[in-house]
Design a protein around this motif. Sequence first.
Motif, short mmCIF file in Angstrom:
data_model
loop_
_atom_site.label_atom_id
_atom_site.label_comp_id
_atom_site.label_asym_id
_atom_site.label_seq_id
_atom_site.Cartn_x
_atom_site.Cartn_y
_atom_site.Cartn_z
N THR A 12 12.28 4.13 0.96
CA THR A 12 11.05 4.76 0.90
C THR A 12 10.54 4.78 2.28
O THR A 12 9.80 3.63 2.85
CB THR A 12 10.25 3.87 0.00
OG1 THR A 12 10.85 4.00 -1.19
CG2 THR A 12 8.81 4.73 -0.14
N LEU A 13 10.66 5.67 3.12
CA LEU A 13 10.36 6.03 4.51
C LEU A 13 9.38 7.32 4.56
O LEU A 13 9.96 8.29 4.11
CB LEU A 13 11.24 5.77 5.43
CG LEU A 13 11.36 6.05 6.83
CD1 LEU A 13 10.59 5.19 7.53
CD2 LEU A 13 12.60 6.49 7.61
N LEU A 14 8.51 7.13 5.39
CA LEU A 14 7.56 8.23 5.35
C LEU A 14 7.62 8.49 7.02
O LEU A 14 7.16 7.79 7.98
CB LEU A 14 6.28 8.08 5.21
CG LEU A 14 5.25 9.46 5.49
CD1 LEU A 14 5.74 10.54 4.65
CD2 LEU A 14 3.96 8.95 5.21
N ARG A 15 8.03 9.64 7.66
CA ARG A 15 8.22 10.12 8.81
C ARG A 15 6.73 11.05 9.00
O ARG A 15 6.65 12.21 8.38
CB ARG A 15 9.15 10.89 9.50
CG ARG A 15 10.29 10.28 9.34
CD ARG A 15 11.79 10.98 9.58
NE ARG A 15 12.87 10.08 9.72
CZ ARG A 15 13.42 9.67 10.65
NH1 ARG A 15 12.73 9.79 12.04
NH2 ARG A 15 14.72 9.03 10.68
N HIS A 35 -3.80 -1.35 14.38
CA HIS A 35 -4.69 -2.54 14.17
C HIS A 35 -4.92 -2.99 13.04
O HIS A 35 -4.88 -4.38 12.54
CB HIS A 35 -5.98 -2.38 15.38
CG HIS A 35 -6.62 -3.69 15.26
ND1 HIS A 35 -7.60 -3.64 14.30
CD2 HIS A 35 -6.59 -4.47 16.36
CE1 HIS A 35 -8.28 -5.05 14.90
NE2 HIS A 35 -7.85 -5.42 15.90
N ASP A 36 -5.67 -2.08 12.08
CA ASP A 36 -6.11 -2.44 10.83
C ASP A 36 -5.33 -3.00 10.07
O ASP A 36 -5.48 -3.63 8.88
CB ASP A 36 -7.17 -1.52 10.37
CG ASP A 36 -8.44 -1.54 11.24
OD1 ASP A 36 -8.55 -2.31 12.15
OD2 ASP A 36 -9.20 -0.82 10.92
N SER A 37 -3.93 -2.46 9.83
CA SER A 37 -2.78 -2.79 9.07
C SER A 37 -2.12 -3.71 9.58
O SER A 37 -0.97 -4.19 8.88
CB SER A 37 -1.91 -1.53 9.18
OG SER A 37 -1.31 -0.98 10.13
N PRO A 89 3.31 -3.33 2.85
CA PRO A 89 4.16 -3.67 1.81
C PRO A 89 4.62 -2.60 0.78
O PRO A 89 5.60 -2.69 -0.02
CB PRO A 89 3.27 -4.51 0.88
CG PRO A 89 2.51 -5.29 1.95
CD PRO A 89 2.23 -4.13 2.85
N ARG A 90 3.94 -1.38 0.79
CA ARG A 90 4.11 -0.37 0.10
C ARG A 90 5.23 0.64 0.44
O ARG A 90 5.92 1.49 -0.06
CB ARG A 90 3.08 0.43 -0.38
CG ARG A 90 2.01 -0.70 -0.96
CD ARG A 90 0.68 0.37 -1.29
NE ARG A 90 0.99 1.10 -2.49
CZ ARG A 90 -0.17 1.83 -3.20
NH1 ARG A 90 -1.30 1.74 -2.53
NH2 ARG A 90 0.04 2.54 -4.08
N ARG A 91 5.38 0.82 2.04
CA ARG A 91 6.10 1.97 2.71
C ARG A 91 6.49 1.55 4.32
O ARG A 91 5.66 0.87 4.69
CB ARG A 91 5.34 3.16 2.53
CG ARG A 91 6.25 4.36 3.06
CD ARG A 91 5.37 5.74 2.70
NE ARG A 91 5.88 6.08 1.05
CZ ARG A 91 5.47 7.05 0.50
NH1 ARG A 91 4.50 7.90 1.30
NH2 ARG A 91 5.92 7.35 -0.68
N LEU A 215 -1.09 7.73 3.14
CA LEU A 215 0.38 7.87 3.69
C LEU A 215 1.01 6.94 2.86
O LEU A 215 2.24 7.27 2.78
CB LEU A 215 0.03 7.09 5.13
CG LEU A 215 -0.83 7.93 6.12
CD1 LEU A 215 -0.71 7.20 7.32
CD2 LEU A 215 0.13 9.39 6.53
N GLU A 216 0.51 5.91 2.12
CA GLU A 216 1.43 5.05 1.33
C GLU A 216 1.46 5.57 -0.02
O GLU A 216 2.73 5.36 -0.45
CB GLU A 216 0.62 3.75 1.10
CG GLU A 216 0.48 2.82 2.41
CD GLU A 216 -0.14 1.35 1.96
OE1 GLU A 216 0.14 0.39 2.43
OE2 GLU A 216 -1.00 1.67 1.13
N THR A 217 0.87 6.58 -0.61
CA THR A 217 1.12 7.22 -1.87
C THR A 217 1.66 8.49 -1.82
O THR A 217 2.19 9.10 -2.91
CB THR A 217 -0.30 7.07 -2.60
OG1 THR A 217 -1.08 7.53 -1.99
CG2 THR A 217 -0.45 5.58 -2.67
N VAL A 218 1.68 9.51 -0.66
CA VAL A 218 2.03 10.84 -0.93
C VAL A 218 3.49 10.82 -1.23
O VAL A 218 4.15 10.16 -0.68
CB VAL A 218 1.81 11.32 0.52
CG1 VAL A 218 2.60 10.93 1.79
CG2 VAL A 218 1.98 12.91 0.65
#
Length: 445
Positions: A12-15, A35-37, A89-91, A215-218
């Motif tokens: 599970t990798l998003l470019r 920063h916020d993540s 943690p999700r991607r 971004l995490e759920t698309v």
Amino acid sequence: MSITTEQLSATTLLRFATAGSVDDGKSTLVGRLLHDSKSVLTDQLEAVALASTNRGQEAPDLALLTDGLRAEREQGITIDVAYRYFATPRRRFILADTPGHVQYTRNMVTGASTAELAVVLVDARNGVVEQTRRHAAVAALLRVPHVVLAVNKMDLVDYAEPVFASIAEEFTAYAASLGVPEITAIPISALAGDNVVEPSAHMDWYGGPTVLEHLETVPVSHDLTACHARFPVQYVIRPQSAEHPDYRGYAGQIAAGVFRVGETVSVLPSGRTTTIEGIDALGESVDIAWAPQSVTIRLADDIDISRGDLIAPADDAPTTTQDVEATVCHVADQPLTVGQRVLLKHTTRTVKAIVKDIPSRLTLDDLSQHPDPGQLVANDIGRVVVRTAEPLALDTYAASRRTGSFLLIDPADGTTLTAGMAGASFAAEADADADTSAEDAEWDF
């Protein structure tokens, strides 16, 4: 045997790539996202804080997390494509922060060519501008499946919903007319952090996801059984040792789709047919393998196969051709001209070629066609017809971004000249056939 969700969970990798006009806040958005993540190391934050202080700024300028070149920091712009790797943690993510200047369109093509999602930023004060339309057109040309419209600097328009709604409606209509399949609009303030990682307290009228949440759920396409299976041969393994006297394997990375032991396959461009006898992955024999795994395939018959050949299912093999019609983006400073001798690199295969025709150049501002330009210069996008010395097993770019793309290379010094996308695009089809006459004896095809 089917591929399970558990097997795919590790992939599970998003470019994704960012794009937008100059000063729309791309680098600030990326810096805020990192920063916020909590994806920034302490020493990186300290370096940014020091650089910001030296520039007379009271607060750390998060744009400096991505603008790494000295020229970028001095001018306050992005010049090169800045790649960043981070994870939640999700991607996992690979991010390409691309320039906004017109003269760096080729850099956006580079960054977005492998992206599954593009974030196009718009300054809420300026709305959709010429460069916004240009970046939407490039995303459509490159078949980026997901586009996010990030309407930035909402804090400077008092977080007004009508401003956001008007911009979102205009952009969505334009991008949809280009064939962009999915568009998501998000109102943000990268500087203040509104709707980047955390929901904004100033825009209670917006009920959609934050940038990071989207971004995490698309959905990232993992329906590999629906892809055209393609395996470019990179290396032939023949140890001829006492332990493996008769071993013959074909190593490489699966470009697309799924391969199974016992499957009937064709080897291109020769067209010979055989079956898969075995698949070796990480030193073990497996019954099934899928993109983008690197494997070694063993075939039932001894066929003359070398680097650059393509293994594909016998009932789903691409047609070989020596006449390539494509949409290209010219990336070199030297122009591409009709009659020019080049090398064409497609997957692991490199062949001699001649540019037979340049039917048109695309004007991204209004999507008009300039017929018969004679040449393409840096950052130009146009149609070309190329004749190759040897047959290529080329898919259309619409069918496969991996096996439908290629590079044109200067044979003299190896410089990359042009990035190509075979087949049709939203631009007009090439209306001239390739001229098959020989230019001279050395390049007589």
